[in-house]
Motif scaffolding. Structure first.
Motif, PDB file in Angstrom:
ATOM      1  N   ILE A 206      44.033  36.953  34.408  1.00  0.00           N
ATOM      2  CA  ILE A 206      44.328  35.750  32.864  1.00  0.00           C
ATOM      3  C   ILE A 206      42.888  34.445  33.881  1.00  0.00           C
ATOM      4  CG2 ILE A 206      46.110  34.538  32.679  1.00  0.00           C
ATOM      5  CD1 ILE A 206      48.315  36.440  32.843  1.00  0.00           C
ATOM      6  N   ASP A 207      42.844  34.346  34.758  1.00  0.00           N
ATOM      7  CA  ASP A 207      41.877  33.983  35.266  1.00  0.00           C
ATOM      8  C   ASP A 207      40.521  33.038  34.940  1.00  0.00           C
ATOM      9  OD1 ASP A 207      44.224  31.980  36.096  1.00  0.00           O
ATOM     10  OD2 ASP A 207      43.948  32.458  38.207  1.00  0.00           O
ATOM     11  N   GLY A 208      40.357  34.581  34.493  1.00  0.00           N
ATOM     12  CA  GLY A 208      38.592  35.514  34.185  1.00  0.00           C
ATOM     13  C   GLY A 208      38.286  35.528  35.165  1.00  0.00           C
ATOM     14  N   ALA A 209      38.384  36.596  36.284  1.00  0.00           N
ATOM     15  CA  ALA A 209      38.511  37.086  37.561  1.00  0.00           C
ATOM     16  C   ALA A 209      37.865  38.909  36.769  1.00  0.00           C
ATOM     17  CB  ALA A 209      38.952  37.470  38.588  1.00  0.00           C
ATOM     18  N   SER A 210      36.912  39.157  37.525  1.00  0.00           N
ATOM     19  CA  SER A 210      36.276  40.438  36.845  1.00  0.00           C
ATOM     20  C   SER A 210      36.907  41.956  37.805  1.00  0.00           C
ATOM     21  CB  SER A 210      34.561  40.579  36.752  1.00  0.00           C
ATOM     22  OG  SER A 210      34.328  40.231  38.546  1.00  0.00           O
ATOM     23  N   GLU A 211      37.013  42.766  37.653  1.00  0.00           N
ATOM     24  CA  GLU A 211      37.897  43.518  38.539  1.00  0.00           C
ATOM     25  C   GLU A 211      36.802  43.410  39.952  1.00  0.00           C
ATOM     26  OE1 GLU A 211      40.269  45.036  37.700  1.00  0.00           O
ATOM     27  OE2 GLU A 211      40.067  44.738  35.630  1.00  0.00           O
ATOM     28  N   LEU A 212      35.323  43.760  40.071  1.00  0.00           N
ATOM     29  CA  LEU A 212      34.987  43.872  41.013  1.00  0.00           C
ATOM     30  C   LEU A 212      35.503  42.488  41.913  1.00  0.00           C
ATOM     31  CD1 LEU A 212      32.697  45.103  42.815  1.00  0.00           C
ATOM     32  CD2 LEU A 212      30.650  43.728  42.263  1.00  0.00           C
ATOM     33  N   ARG A 213      35.268  41.279  41.336  1.00  0.00           N
ATOM     34  CA  ARG A 213      35.902  39.919  41.896  1.00  0.00           C
ATOM     35  C   ARG A 213      37.430  40.061  42.977  1.00  0.00           C
ATOM     36  NH1 ARG A 213      35.483  33.825  39.644  1.00  0.00           N
ATOM     37  NH2 ARG A 213      36.051  33.024  41.458  1.00  0.00           N
ATOM     38  N   THR A 214      38.172  40.523  41.340  1.00  0.00           N
ATOM     39  CA  THR A 214      39.520  40.892  41.726  1.00  0.00           C
ATOM     40  C   THR A 214      39.291  42.126  42.517  1.00  0.00           C
ATOM     41  OG1 THR A 214      40.007  40.297  39.616  1.00  0.00           O
ATOM     42  CG2 THR A 214      41.570  41.581  41.125  1.00  0.00           C
ATOM     43  N   PHE A 215      39.060  42.709  43.824  1.00  0.00           N
ATOM     44  CA  PHE A 215      38.783  43.576  44.068  1.00  0.00           C
ATOM     45  C   PHE A 215      38.325  43.213  45.536  1.00  0.00           C
ATOM     46  CE2 PHE A 215      36.777  46.692  47.369  1.00  0.00           C
ATOM     47  CZ  PHE A 215      37.642  47.625  47.485  1.00  0.00           C
ATOM     48  N   PHE A 216      37.381  42.470  45.629  1.00  0.00           N
ATOM     49  CA  PHE A 216      37.051  41.788  46.737  1.00  0.00           C
ATOM     50  C   PHE A 216      37.572  40.511  47.064  1.00  0.00           C
ATOM     51  CE2 PHE A 216      32.798  44.117  46.051  1.00  0.00           C
ATOM     52  CZ  PHE A 216      33.014  45.207  47.364  1.00  0.00           C
ATOM     53  N   GLN A 217      37.912  39.865  46.514  1.00  0.00           N
ATOM     54  CA  GLN A 217      38.940  38.450  46.730  1.00  0.00           C
ATOM     55  C   GLN A 217      40.101  38.033  47.009  1.00  0.00           C
ATOM     56  OE1 GLN A 217      37.299  35.091  44.273  1.00  0.00           O
ATOM     57  NE2 GLN A 217      34.810  35.754  45.395  1.00  0.00           N
TER      58      GLN A 217
END
Length: 313
Positions: A206-217
């Motif tokens: 919802i905050d606009g994070a991509s799937e890749l950023r969601t995984f790593f962060q």
């Protein structure tokens, strides 16, 4: 008391005193901070501890002995001469320092093979736990079946396949099969299911994070205990791997430590071969030192990784 008639009035006899009932000592309630002791469990634990430490004690004591001292002294005690430092020096210099080459080969197989297997297990376990796609149940069945199949049963088919593509007697013949860890994949699948809340991933999206950023962060920090657990298992499996390099490698320059020490151990059985059992024992002691250090340094992550998801809140 005497009455007017001269007779004595007798008092009724007192009833016999009854013994006070003995009160039963109340049992102390069980508490996790003060568990009950079991003599049988303590004895069994002591037996397992002795069984586990006795070979290690023999290895440490034998590494301090010379070739002659191994045969003239008791196995669980020191010889009259302590040759530990001499054995270590000779282990690294024997046959032009081939032991160091075997050590570097083993480190390469562990870093590339075990590290790659851990990375693939983390990625695959996260995807299987948090994403729905067609054929997910079939993938689960394949993973469970792969866990049940022993690795030695796949060694000969793997050798035939690698021989056709020309990868035998190369490091890739050991590294590529080590990249597949069905048990590590299943462990990360189960761990990721419990360790990563779906609501947290939805909030990141919802905050606009991509799937890749969601995984790593978001997901990867939560998967740290499970990642360390899988890394330890794959590291030990690759470090102690013997059968696969045995059928894949012919060049001693690509031997891992397990195969190299076995070659030293067997050279006494060949015609004109030199017996170097003291170097085999010392090399075995040097081989287990990195594994012991890894377990002691990563023990807290390993314990939390094994127990995560075991309690339902």
């Amino acid at each position: 008391m005497t009455g007017s008639t001269g007779t004595t009035a007798t008092r009724p006899a007192a009833p016999p005193k009854q013994a006070a009932p003995r009160l039963r000592t109340p049992r102390r309630p069980y508490s996790p901070s003060r568990p009950r002791r079991s003599v049988l469990l303590t004895v069994l634990t002591a037996v397992v501890l002795v069984y586990s430490l006795l070979p290690l004690l023999w290895l440490v004591l034998s590494a301090t002995k010379s070739q002659e001292g191994l045969s003239r002294s008791f196995g669980l005690w020191f010889d009259r001469d302590i040759d530990l430092w001499h054995n270590i020096t000779e282990t690294f210099t024997y046959q032009d320092g081939v032991f160091l080459r075997w050590l570097l080969n083993t480190l390469m197989y562990v870093v590339v093979g075990a590290g790659g297997a851990t990375l693939l297990a983390v990625l695959g376990g996260y995807a299987l736990a948090k994403f729905d796609f067609p054929g997910k149940r079939a993938v689960f069945a394949v993973v469970i079946g792969a866990v049940a199949v022993p690795t030695t049963a796949l060694a000969v088919p793997t050798f035939l396949m690698f021989s056709k593509i020309g990868l035998t007697d190369t490091p890739w013949a050991v590294i590529i099969p080590s990249l597949i860890s069905p048990f590590g994949l299943y462990l990360m699948w189960v761990f990721a299911t419990e360790a990563i809340p779906t609501e947290l991933m939805e909030a990141a999206r919802i905050d606009g994070a991509s799937e890749l950023r969601t995984f790593f962060q978001v997901a990867l920090p939560l998967l740290a205990p499970g990642t360390v657990t899988v890394l330890l298992f794959t590291t030990v499996a690759t470090w102690n791997n013997y059968f696969l390099p045995l059928i894949m490698l012919k060049d001693p320059d690509w031997y891992p430590l397990t195969l190299g020490l076995d070659a030293w151990n067997k050279q006494a059985q060949t015609a004109g071969g030199e017996a170097v059992f003291n170097l085999v024992v010392t090399g075995s002691l040097l081989t287990i030192v990195p594994l012991v250090a890894a377990f002691l340094s990563l023990q807290k992550y390993w314990q939390s990784g094994l127990s995560a998801g075991s309690v339902k809140e």
